[in-house]
Design a protein around this motif. Structure first.
Motif, PDB file in Angstrom:
ATOM      1  N   SER A   1      -8.317  -0.797  -4.947  1.00 35.17           N
ATOM      2  CA  SER A   1      -8.170  -0.079  -6.204  1.00 35.17           C
ATOM      3  C   SER A   1      -7.177  -0.905  -7.021  1.00 35.17           C
TER       4      SER A   1
ATOM      5  N   TYR B   1       4.455   0.484  -9.774  1.00 33.90           N
ATOM      6  CA  TYR B   1       3.192   0.646  -9.027  1.00 33.90           C
ATOM      7  C   TYR B   1       3.482   0.887  -7.545  1.00 33.90           C
TER       8      TYR B   1
ATOM      9  N   LEU C   1      -4.312   6.995 -14.168  1.00 33.22           N
ATOM     10  CA  LEU C   1      -3.207   6.328 -13.480  1.00 33.22           C
ATOM     11  C   LEU C   1      -2.059   5.907 -14.390  1.00 33.22           C
TER      12      LEU C   1
ATOM     13  N   CYS D   1      -2.035  -4.793  -6.743  1.00 39.07           N
ATOM     14  CA  CYS D   1      -1.421  -5.231  -7.989  1.00 39.07           C
ATOM     15  C   CYS D   1      -1.591  -6.745  -8.032  1.00 39.07           C
TER      16      CYS D   1
ATOM     17  N   SER E   1      -5.611  -2.997 -13.437  1.00 44.13           N
ATOM     18  CA  SER E   1      -6.813  -3.245 -14.234  1.00 44.13           C
ATOM     19  C   SER E   1      -6.763  -2.374 -15.484  1.00 44.13           C
TER      20      SER E   1
ATOM     21  N   LYS F   1     -11.128   1.721 -15.592  1.00 46.46           N
ATOM     22  CA  LYS F   1     -11.148   2.695 -14.508  1.00 46.46           C
ATOM     23  C   LYS F   1     -12.123   2.290 -13.400  1.00 46.46           C
TER      24      LYS F   1
ATOM     25  N   CYS G   1      -7.529  -7.380 -15.610  1.00 49.65           N
ATOM     26  CA  CYS G   1      -6.150  -6.910 -15.427  1.00 49.65           C
ATOM     27  C   CYS G   1      -5.283  -7.162 -16.649  1.00 49.65           C
TER      28      CYS G   1
ATOM     29  N   LEU H   1      -4.700  -1.491  -9.466  1.00 54.06           N
ATOM     30  CA  LEU H   1      -3.815  -0.621 -10.241  1.00 54.06           C
ATOM     31  C   LEU H   1      -3.565  -1.150 -11.642  1.00 54.06           C
TER      32      LEU H   1
ATOM     33  N   LYS I   1      -8.873   4.809 -17.927  1.00 57.15           N
ATOM     34  CA  LYS I   1      -7.847   4.714 -16.909  1.00 57.15           C
ATOM     35  C   LYS I   1      -6.541   5.397 -17.322  1.00 57.15           C
TER      36      LYS I   1
ATOM     37  N   TRP J   1     -12.420  -0.315 -11.749  1.00 60.64           N
ATOM     38  CA  TRP J   1     -11.780  -1.020 -10.636  1.00 60.64           C
ATOM     39  C   TRP J   1     -10.718  -0.182  -9.958  1.00 60.64           C
ATOM     40  N   VAL J   2     -10.468   0.994 -10.509  1.00 57.12           N
ATOM     41  CA  VAL J   2      -9.412   1.842  -9.948  1.00 57.12           C
ATOM     42  C   VAL J   2     -10.012   2.924  -9.053  1.00 57.12           C
TER      43      VAL J   2
ATOM     44  N   GLY K   1      -4.087  -0.117  -2.690  1.00 57.21           N
ATOM     45  CA  GLY K   1      -3.595  -0.181  -4.071  1.00 57.21           C
ATOM     46  C   GLY K   1      -3.178  -1.612  -4.364  1.00 57.21           C
TER      47      GLY K   1
END
Lengths: 225, 225
Positions: B80, B141, A91, B116, B84, B87, B130, B82, A87, B89-90, B114
Motif C-alpha cells: 500500500s 507515515y 489517508l 513509503c 502515492s 488511491k 508518488c 502511502l 486518497k 495504490w493505497v 505500508g
C-alpha cells in the motif's frame, strides 16, 4: 469503547435546545459523537462541546476538518472513507493528523474508522467523492478492515436511510476483531432493536432533530415507548 | 516472519542463472521475495517460482499486479503506497484482492505493507505516482502505520540508493509493534551491518544482479567477505 451499543451523533451545524441536549446526554446512551457533513467549524464545535461537556457521558469528536479540532473530547475519531475516489479522504487527513497531533496518538485518544458510505444521496457521499458500492464491494471492505487494514472500527453509513437488514447481517459475519458501527435511518425503537443482535454500535443522528422522543427510545433498555 | 533480519528480492523480469538462484536460496537469508516494478507477468513469476520452489526458504510474492498472482508462495505481500497521489495504490488493489482471494486472508497468507517510497528517481516512485516526501512526512507515515493504520509492515523504500542513516534510525524509533523493512542501495557487508541495529528486516535486491558475491555477504553471519 468496545462495550458501546448505542451512540447519539450531534451535528454542530444543527440547533438543539438545552433541554434536548440534556435529554440526549442523560438518555443512557453509551457515547455522544459530535460530527457532521457540512458547516462544521471550530466555533460551532466549541459551542456544542461547552454544552455537552458537563454531562457524564463519553464524548467523541469525529474529525471531518482539521481546522475544527477542539481540545477536551474523550476520543477523536478520524474517518477514512474506503469508497472515496480520492486518497485525501482515505489517508491524507490521517497523515496530517500525525504531523499535528502526533502526541495524542500515543495516549490512544485518536481512533481511525473505516467508513463505507452507501447512500448515494447522502451529503457525505458527495462531499467525499465516493463511488457507488455493490454488496460485494461492501463485504470486501469489511474483510479488508478485519484482516488487511486492521482498523478498530468499520462504519457502515447509510446516512439518512435504513440499510438492508440481510446485508448488515452479512457484514457483521465478516467482522469479529473489528467493532461494527452502523449509522443511518434509525427512526424507531423497533428498528434499533432489530439491529441490536448483529451491530456492535448503532449511531442515531437525524431523528434527534426531527423527533426527539422517538430518538430517545432507540437507546437500549430505554423505558420510554 | 517477525524474526526475519534479511531477505533477498528477486525480480522476475531480470535474469539470474540457476547457480545464482541456488546461491541466493541457500545463502542463509530468511526469505526470498519475488517482486519488481515493471515487466512482471504471470509467466515470468511462474518461471521464477518453479526455480526457487525446491529450496527450503520462505517464499514471498510481492503483488504489484493482480494478473500476476501465482499460487504456491508461503506469503503474499500486498503493498500500500502511502505517499502515492492515487488511491489505487493505497487501497483499491487490496480491496480487489479481498474480492478475489478472500479465503486466503483468513489463512493469514496475505500481509499488507505500508510503503513509503523516498527516491524520486526510482521506477516504483514514478509508476505509483508518488509525491516527494520530507523527513517529517516519513516519520508521520511511520507513526500512522504504527498507531492509526496498524499494518504489519512499514517498508521504507529507497529503491536504488542508500537511505540516510540518521533518518532510518528515527523511523525505527517510531515503530515498535510494526515490523520495519528497509530496502534500497545496500551494496556491501558493511552497509548491511550498519543497518542491523535498527532495521528489523533489510531487503537486498539490485546488487544480486550486479555483484552476486557481494550480495551474498550482506546476509547476517555470512562467512564470506
Amino acid at each position: 469503547m468496545k462495550q458501546w451499543k448505542h451512540a447519539f451523533k450531534l451535528d454542530p451545524n444543527k440547533y438543539l435546545s438545552e433541554e434536548g441536549i440534556r435529554a440526549v446526554c442523560e438518555s443512557g446512551t453509551d457515547a455522544v459523537i459530535v460530527g457532521g457533513s457540512d458547516g462544521v467549524t471550530f466555533d460551532n464545535v466549541w459551542e456544542l462541546f461547552e454544552k455537552i461537556e458537563p454531562y457524564d457521558v463519553p464524548l467523541v469528536l469525529e474529525v471531518s476538518d482539521m481546522e475544527a479540532v477542539v481540545p477536551g473530547f474523550d476520543y477523536y475519531f478520524v474517518p477514512s472513507v474506503l469508497n472515496s475516489k480520492d486518497k485525501t479522504w482515505v489517508l491524507d487527513m490521517q497523515h496530517q493528523a500525525m504531523k499535528t497531533y502526533g502526541d495524542m496518538v500515543e495516549e490512544q485518544l485518536i481512533v481511525s474508522e473505516g467508513y463505507c458510505i452507501v447512500n448515494e444521496e447522502a451529503k457525505a457521499f458527495q462531499k467525499t467523492n465516493c463511488f457507488p458500492v455493490t454488496e460485494e464491494d461492501i463485504l470486501a471492505y469489511a474483510r479488508l478492515v478485519e484482516h488487511l487494514f486492521p482498523l478498530p472500527i468499520f462504519y457502515l453509513e447509510y446516512s439518512g436511510k435504513m440499510g438492508d437488514e440481510a446485508l448488515i447481517r452479512k457484514v457483521s459475519e465478516e467482522l469479529s476483531r473489528t467493532q461494527f458501527f452502523y449509522g443511518g435511518g434509525i427512526q424507531s425503537k423497533e428498528e434499533a432493536e432489530a439491529l441490536e443482535g448483529f451491530v456492535d454500535t448503532m449511531v442515531v443522528g437525524n431523528i434527534i432533530y426531527e423527533d426527539l422522543e422517538t430518538a430517545l427510545q432507540t437507546v437500549p433498555g430505554s423505558k420510554k415507548g
